[in-house]
Design a protein around this motif. Structure first.
Motif, short mmCIF file in Angstrom:
data_model
loop_
_atom_site.label_atom_id
_atom_site.label_comp_id
_atom_site.label_asym_id
_atom_site.label_seq_id
_atom_site.Cartn_x
_atom_site.Cartn_y
_atom_site.Cartn_z
N ALA A 1 33.67 -32.82 30.99
CA ALA A 1 35.06 -32.42 30.85
C ALA A 1 35.74 -32.39 32.22
O ALA A 1 35.19 -32.84 33.23
CB ALA A 1 35.16 -31.07 30.15
N ASP A 2 36.93 -31.83 32.26
CA ASP A 2 37.79 -31.93 33.44
C ASP A 2 37.33 -31.09 34.62
O ASP A 2 37.84 -31.27 35.72
CB ASP A 2 39.22 -31.53 33.07
CG ASP A 2 39.28 -30.23 32.31
OD1 ASP A 2 39.57 -29.18 32.91
OD2 ASP A 2 39.04 -30.25 31.09
N ASN A 3 36.38 -30.16 34.43
CA ASN A 3 35.87 -29.41 35.58
C ASN A 3 34.82 -30.20 36.37
O ASN A 3 34.36 -29.74 37.42
CB ASN A 3 35.32 -28.04 35.15
CG ASN A 3 34.20 -28.14 34.13
OD1 ASN A 3 34.12 -29.09 33.35
ND2 ASN A 3 33.33 -27.15 34.12
N PRO B 1 35.44 -33.97 37.02
CA PRO B 1 36.29 -35.11 36.64
C PRO B 1 35.68 -36.46 37.01
O PRO B 1 35.55 -36.79 38.20
CB PRO B 1 37.59 -34.85 37.40
CG PRO B 1 37.20 -33.98 38.56
CD PRO B 1 36.04 -33.15 38.09
N HIS C 1 36.86 -39.41 36.82
CA HIS C 1 37.71 -40.44 37.44
C HIS C 1 37.64 -40.38 38.97
O HIS C 1 38.09 -41.30 39.64
CB HIS C 1 39.17 -40.30 36.97
CG HIS C 1 39.92 -39.16 37.57
ND1 HIS C 1 39.77 -37.85 37.15
CD2 HIS C 1 40.84 -39.12 38.58
CE1 HIS C 1 40.56 -37.06 37.86
NE2 HIS C 1 41.21 -37.80 38.73
N MET D 1 38.97 -35.00 29.59
CA MET D 1 39.91 -35.03 30.70
C MET D 1 41.02 -34.01 30.46
O MET D 1 41.09 -33.39 29.40
CB MET D 1 40.54 -36.41 30.84
CG MET D 1 41.36 -36.83 29.64
SD MET D 1 42.36 -38.31 29.90
CE MET D 1 43.48 -37.77 31.19
N ARG D 2 41.89 -33.85 31.45
CA ARG D 2 43.04 -32.96 31.35
C ARG D 2 44.27 -33.66 31.90
O ARG D 2 44.21 -34.30 32.95
CB ARG D 2 42.78 -31.67 32.15
CG ARG D 2 43.93 -30.67 32.13
CD ARG D 2 43.61 -29.47 33.00
NE ARG D 2 42.48 -28.72 32.48
CZ ARG D 2 42.59 -27.67 31.67
NH1 ARG D 2 43.79 -27.24 31.32
NH2 ARG D 2 41.51 -27.04 31.24
N TYR E 1 40.56 -43.06 31.86
CA TYR E 1 39.51 -42.39 31.09
C TYR E 1 39.12 -43.16 29.84
O TYR E 1 37.97 -43.08 29.40
CB TYR E 1 39.94 -40.96 30.76
CG TYR E 1 39.52 -40.00 31.85
CD1 TYR E 1 38.22 -39.51 31.90
CD2 TYR E 1 40.41 -39.60 32.83
CE1 TYR E 1 37.83 -38.64 32.91
CE2 TYR E 1 40.03 -38.75 33.84
CZ TYR E 1 38.73 -38.26 33.88
OH TYR E 1 38.34 -37.42 34.88
N ILE F 1 40.93 -34.48 25.23
CA ILE F 1 42.00 -34.25 26.20
C ILE F 1 42.67 -32.91 25.98
O ILE F 1 42.94 -32.51 24.85
CB ILE F 1 43.05 -35.39 26.16
CG1 ILE F 1 44.08 -35.22 27.28
CG2 ILE F 1 43.72 -35.47 24.79
CD1 ILE F 1 45.02 -36.41 27.46
N GLY G 1 48.74 -30.42 32.21
CA GLY G 1 48.17 -30.67 33.53
C GLY G 1 48.90 -29.84 34.56
O GLY G 1 49.81 -29.07 34.22
#
Length: 269
Positions: free
Chosen positions: A45-47, A49, A51, A76-77, A87, A101, A105
């Motif tokens: 997940a986004d913690n 990331p 990308h 992602m976020r 993503y 998602i 953001g």
């Protein structure tokens, strides 16, 4: 339905801003946790990331997961079109059937119509890559608002990542949320919790618990999702309350993860 863990199973070990451990858990260490726990699905997940990873690091991550028989899911976020396209490519590269998602953001809190407009532009790319966009029920919108977004988009390429606790922030309990969002759910976040009245009796505190030790009726939740046959995985997330120091928190987080997976294995196949 696959049982798995997430970067939000080990939130403290990966690093909470202002409370990071000296050595943060990295992506390969998270995959090793899954192997140690005997589960073979991991959601990034986004913690953590992806990308921000170099192409070589993503290839190495994918190869390690594949060699170990671990199914990877991508999150992602921020509903920023260029970032979502990045993503989608990562999800396709790592074999994730959906992209979870959180639409908000940093400094970005789109209206429901803006969410619809942005996603409509992304649907051709989602279809081409055979990726479902799984919108998580974060705490700014009610379940009916999320359902309305899905209905207005009118495509199988968009569904719901159903979190068992987040909607409390919108003033909604789990039964209301599940009744509304179960038909659209492609991914489940199993997050157990306890609601306790504060000592002065004027209010409540919501805290995380290991799976099976709180107020979440996990078997009931699975039964509610089953008729729709859309939910592909159940991912353990933890809201682990802090301790006096980061090492103690991480030790508790590890203990809770192990305890939770022991509870969930017999009921999630």
């Amino acid at each position: 339905m696959r049982l798995g863990i997430s970067t939000y199973t080990y939130t403290w070990a990966i690093g909470v801003p202002g409370k990071e451990p000296k050595k943060r858990m990295d992506a390969k260490a998270l995959l090793q946790k899954a192997i140690d726990l005997g589960v073979y699905c991991v959601q990034f997940a986004d913690n953590l990331p992806l990308h921000t990873f170099a192409d070589s690091a993503l290839r190495e991550l994918g190869a390690f997961a594949q060699n170990q028989g671990i199914f990877t899911e991508i999150g992602m976020r921020g509903l920023f079109p260029e970032l979502v396209l990045q993503y989608i490519a990562i999800a396709k590269q790592l074999g994730s059937p959906f992209l979870r998602i959180v639409v908000d953001g940093p400094g970005f809190h789109p209206s429901p119509q803006e969410i619809i407009d942005r996603i409509e532009d992304l649907i051709p790319d989602l279809k081409q890559s055979n990726i479902i966009l799984a919108i998580e029920n974060h705490d700014r919108f009610t379940a009916r608002t999320f359902a309305s977004i899905i209905e207005k988009l009118g495509t199988e390429q968009v569904g719901i990542c159903l979190d068992s606790v987040n909607s409390m922030g919108a003033g909604e309990g789990i039964e209301t949320v599940v009744d509304i969002l179960a038909p659209y759910t492609v991914n489940l976040h199993v997050k157990d919790f306890q609601v306790q009245r504060v000592y002065h009796m004027m209010g409540f505190v919501v805290e995380g618990r290991p799976a099976g030790k709180g107020m979440l009726r996990t078997e009931w939740l699975l039964e509610k999702l089953a008729p729709y046959n859309k939910c592909q995985s159940a991912i353990l997330e933890l809201w682990t309350p802090p301790e006096e120091n980061i090492l103690a928190i991480i030790e508790k987080e590890n203990r809770w993860a192990e305890e939770s997976i022991r509870y969930l294995k017999p009921i999630i196949s």
